[in-house]
Design an enzyme around this catalytic site. Structure first.
Site, mmCIF file in Angstrom:
data_model
loop_
_atom_site.group_PDB
_atom_site.id
_atom_site.type_symbol
_atom_site.label_atom_id
_atom_site.label_comp_id
_atom_site.label_asym_id
_atom_site.label_seq_id
_atom_site.Cartn_x
_atom_site.Cartn_y
_atom_site.Cartn_z
ATOM 1 C CB SER A 1 2.719 83.975 -21.938
ATOM 2 O OG SER A 1 3.368 82.949 -22.941
ATOM 3 C CG ASP A 2 -1.121 85.398 -27.336
ATOM 4 O OD1 ASP A 2 -0.779 84.426 -28.051
ATOM 5 O OD2 ASP A 2 -1.587 86.298 -27.635
ATOM 6 C CD1 TRP A 3 3.478 80.113 -29.466
ATOM 7 C CD2 TRP A 3 1.745 80.265 -28.060
ATOM 8 N NE1 TRP A 3 2.927 78.952 -29.276
ATOM 9 C CE2 TRP A 3 1.843 78.921 -28.338
ATOM 10 C CE3 TRP A 3 0.651 80.733 -27.076
ATOM 11 C CZ2 TRP A 3 1.190 77.886 -27.656
ATOM 12 C CZ3 TRP A 3 0.023 79.786 -26.367
ATOM 13 C CH2 TRP A 3 0.324 78.195 -26.654
#
Length: 799
Positions: free
Chosen positions: A228-230
């Site tokens: 995932s993106d953060w």
């Protein structure tokens, strides 16, 4: 013990702990198997490794590293071999700092010039984007460091990026937005892909089986880790079932959701095991990243300078450039002394050194004067600074003006609101051009800008954001020591209101991609709209003749390759480069298609008098469109013009080719194409009804959440301004300030996060101090229920 034995004996608690990061920047290891924890950190134009360790987010305190040119500059080189060399250099710097995965490159399409993160993306064209991204990945992974191709997918704006739903028709999704990733994934095989924040067609990208399983793994054969993106994970169990292996960052209690989902049967144990297999495979693939290495810092500085020059684009020139050293030069503009050389946000690199253009010009010119011209972050002109610049310009043989977009105008987390330069920058160009007709403008920006003064200056050099060595590279180009090797990988409109996206809704609930496949030059060239500079444009200091455009066979079966040849001759007096661009124009398509589309390109560098035959291959995909009716690509039989040019508007030769085969009735969409898309016209705007007809469905109202329907994903600005939300924002501002910093540029990201972030995103920055029970209490209050439940939550959140 081997992995399969471990999987058969480990507890669900132990397994699920591996499915999220150990902290902000590392993965868990498996001690029993000797699998180490590895570090992942931000790129993509340098290694941003925090000095403070991996337990927190601290954007401003980083280890020194080489800051290479940003993606906007690298794409302008049109040179995959050069970009691959940069990828290898980035890998060596990653290894020297103990980094196993560098988060990049960004392959999102530049749908609009106002996207605040365009400096991190390559092009408005999917072929250029995917070819340059693939080269970056090949270079990086050849030295044992994993790439993370991002942000998958349809992540083309910073406005409401945490919650907006990108609504894209099927052909545009396949032909433009997925195609930008597809070639890089199939050819360069990145070891990780990063799923984006936004929703796509109603589903979060992190929870989309269509994106993560059907397209990425089943169709494209991706065998790596999806992370995932953060802070992008909405529902961990749904994301895992969809194919998201790694949630980042790791937060206290992150493992509980998949544990509960396995126990109640919502998540299969097999999905957990498969994700762990891929995570362990990533650690094994990056084994080379943990081998000691020494880097040649000077060589990397030289490579950064080479790339900055190769990506600089000479937009206009009346012969003033290149400069002679015996000219007295007035250097004007703050960017000359303190360069704008990189983007703002999570990709900010602590550059080992920064070379400014002012010093570099002074070392070459017989006489040099300098005036600041404007305050760096000021919008309004300063009369005294302008007067000084005017005086110096009038006394000089030539004036070189450095202007562009300050970091506060162009940053991750916030889109621009217009395409203009700051008024102070435009005013400087105007007064200098009035004082000296030999005025050269050097631009520092990550995306197109309006140039109201264009006809009143002698030359314009687009330097983009050229990294730490950009000042030296620009000076070399100005004085002819280096060729302005770049060509535009995006169209420069005359003004923002000419762009097809300028009046389309980017929220609050949906971003409506009504322009469909007509992105960038596909729109401007199809309708014949005026542009400031077309896609592919760039001038040289030498001249070229193009001749003998031909195809190996004028008639081939549909599905076979077509070989295109052109002879390019350097007819000038100095060595130089040009980019051969091949466009395909279908003459009688059965479906709506742009006037022409880039099908292949190649860069050639020649000595004076030298000729070379450039040969490019057009495969079946180059001729194809996506057919929703057939759920696949169709290379339609018929006649095509093969256009060979130096830009999308500078076609040097055309040859016709025929694809033979049986024309299949109704080969295109199953439904009729709305007239608005069949033959777009200049000045046309795509209305919502036509867009819904193209989608084949009606869209609910594009409206914000309202009281009573607020959720954990509602943007904070929609939650109101009552006492509870005011206290929350004050507490959140302190937490965000620690993460981003307190300087003027960082505060832009803080303000935007407080407006467009969500409670779910705030919980990431709070690092466990804002748990789900607290969020539920805040939502009750925001929705007008049990406001007292939210009281007393903020003391520990502020700590």
């Amino acid at each position: 013990m081997d992995l399969e034995t471990w999987l058969s004996t480990a507890s669900v608690e132990h397994k699920c702990r591996l499915l999220a990061g150990r902290d902000f920047w590392s993965m868990h290891g498996i001690d029993a198997l000797g699998v180490p924890s590895i570090v992942l950190t931000d790129g993509p134009h340098g290694v941003r490794l925090q000095e403070t360790g991996s337990e927190t987010l601290a954007i401003g305190a980083n280890q020194p590293a080489t800051c290479f040119p940003t993606a906007s500059t690298l794409a302008s080189t049109w040179d995959p071999a050069l970009v691959e060399r940069i990828g290898r250099a980035l890998a060596l710097e990653s290894r020297a700092l103990g980094v196993s995965v560098l988060l990049g490159p960004g392959a999102n399409i530049k749908r609009t010039p106002l996207c605040g993160r365009n400096f991190e993306y390559f092009s408005e064209d999917p072929l250029v984007s995917t070819e340059i991204a693939g080269a970056w990945i090949r270079g990086l992974q050849s030295e044992g460091v994993g790439a993370s191709l991002k942000h998958f997918a349809a992540n083309n704006q910073e406005t409401l990026r945490f919650s907006v739903d990108s609504v894209v028709d099927e052909r545009a999704m396949r032909e433009i937005y997925l195609a930008s990733f597809e070639g890089a994934i199939k050819q360069a095989r990145p070891w990780t892909v990063m799923a984006a924040y936004n929703r796509v067609g109603g589903e979060y990208a992190t929870e989309s089986p269509f994106l993560l399983q059907q397209v990425l793994r089943d169709e494209w054969g991706f065998d790596g880790v999806v992370m995932s993106d953060w802070g992008a994970v909405n529902d961990r169990a749904d994301a895992l079932a969809a194919g998201l292996d790694l949630q980042m960052p790791g937060l206290p209690g992150a493992e509980q959701a998949p544990i509960d989902a396995v126990r109640d049967g919502r998540l299969a144990s097999a999905d957990v095991d498969e994700a762990i297999r891929r995570l362990v495979a990533l650690v094994e693939r990056t084994e080379g990243a943990r081998e000691p290495v020494e880097i040649d810092v000077d060589a990397h500085h030289a490579l950064a300078e080479e790339a900055a020059a190769a990506g600089s684009v000479l937009l206009a020139n009346d012969g003033t450039l290149p400069l002679s050293p015996d000219l007295a030069v007035a250097v004007l503009g703050d960017f000359a002394a303190t360069p704008r050389f990189q983007g703002a946000g999570s990709s900010v690199i602590n550059a080992r050194r920064v070379v400014d253009a002012l010093s570099s010009i002074r070392s070459r010119a017989v006489a040099t004067t300098y005036a600041q011209g404007y305050e760096r972050y000021a919008e309004r002109p300063d009369a005294a600074l302008l007067d000084e610049a005017r005086r110096l310009a009038a006394a000089a043989d030539v004036a070189v003006v450095f202007v562009g977009l300050p970091e506060t105008f162009e940053t991750e987390g916030a889109d621009r609101t217009h395409m203009r330069l700051p008024a102070a920058h435009d005013a400087l160009v105007e007064v200098v051009a009035a004082a000296n007709p030999r005025t050269v403008v050097v631009l520092s920006n990550g995306s197109p800008v309006e140039m109201p003064w264009l006809t009143r200056v002698a030359a314009v050099l687009e330097g983009y954001l050229g990294g730490q060595e950009s000042g030296g590279a620009i000076a070399k180009v100005l004085y002819g020591e280096a060729e302005p090797g770049g060509r535009l990988a995006e169209t420069f409109p005359v003004r923002w209101t000419d762009h097809p996206v300028h009046d389309l809704p980017l929220g609050p609930r949906y971003s409506e991609y009504r322009e469909s496949i007509y992105v960038g030059y596909r729109w401007f060239d199809t309708v014949g709209a005026d542009v400031a500079f077309p896609f592919g444009h760039g001038l040289s200091y030498t001249s070229f003749a193009w001749s003998d455009v031909e195809v190996a066979q004028p008639e081939v079966p549909a599905g076979d390759d077509v070989v295109v040849r052109v002879t390019v001759t350097n007819t000038g007096s100095r060595r130089g480069c040009d980019v051969v661009q091949v466009y395909l124009r279908p003459l009688s398509p059965s479906v709506h298609r742009p006037g022409h589309e880039l099908a292949a390109f190649g860069k050639v560098e020649l000595d004076p008098g030298e000729s070379r035959i450039v040969e490019l291959v057009l495969d079946a995909r180059a001729f194809s469109f996506w057919s929703p009716a057939r759920a696949g690509w169709v290379a339609e039989p018929g006649e095509y013009d093969v256009e060979v040019g130096a830009s999308s508007r500078d076609i040097r030769g055309t040859v016709r080719v025929t694809l033979t085969g049986d024309r299949v009735p109704a080969v295109g969409e199953a439904r009729d194409v709305p007239p608005a898309y069949a033959v777009p016209e200049r000045g046309q705007r795509f209305d919502r009804a036509s867009f819904e007809a193209l989608l084949g469905r009606e869209l609910p109202p594009n409206e914000p959440d309202t009281k009573g329907s607020f959720t954990v994903n509602t943007p904070l600005q929609q939650l109101g301004a009552g006492p509870v939300m005011t206290r929350l924002r004050n507490a959140a501002a302190k937490q965000l300030g620690k993460a981003f910093g307190d300087d003027e540029v960082s505060q832009v990201m803080v303000r935007q996060s407080l407006n467009e972030g969500s409670l779910r995103m705030l919980s990431m920055f709070a690092q466990g101090k804002l748990d789900r029970s607290s969020i539920d209490a805040i939502l009750l209050a925001a929705n007008g229920q049990k406001a007292e439940a939210a009281r007393g939550l903020f003391a520990r959140f502020r700590r």
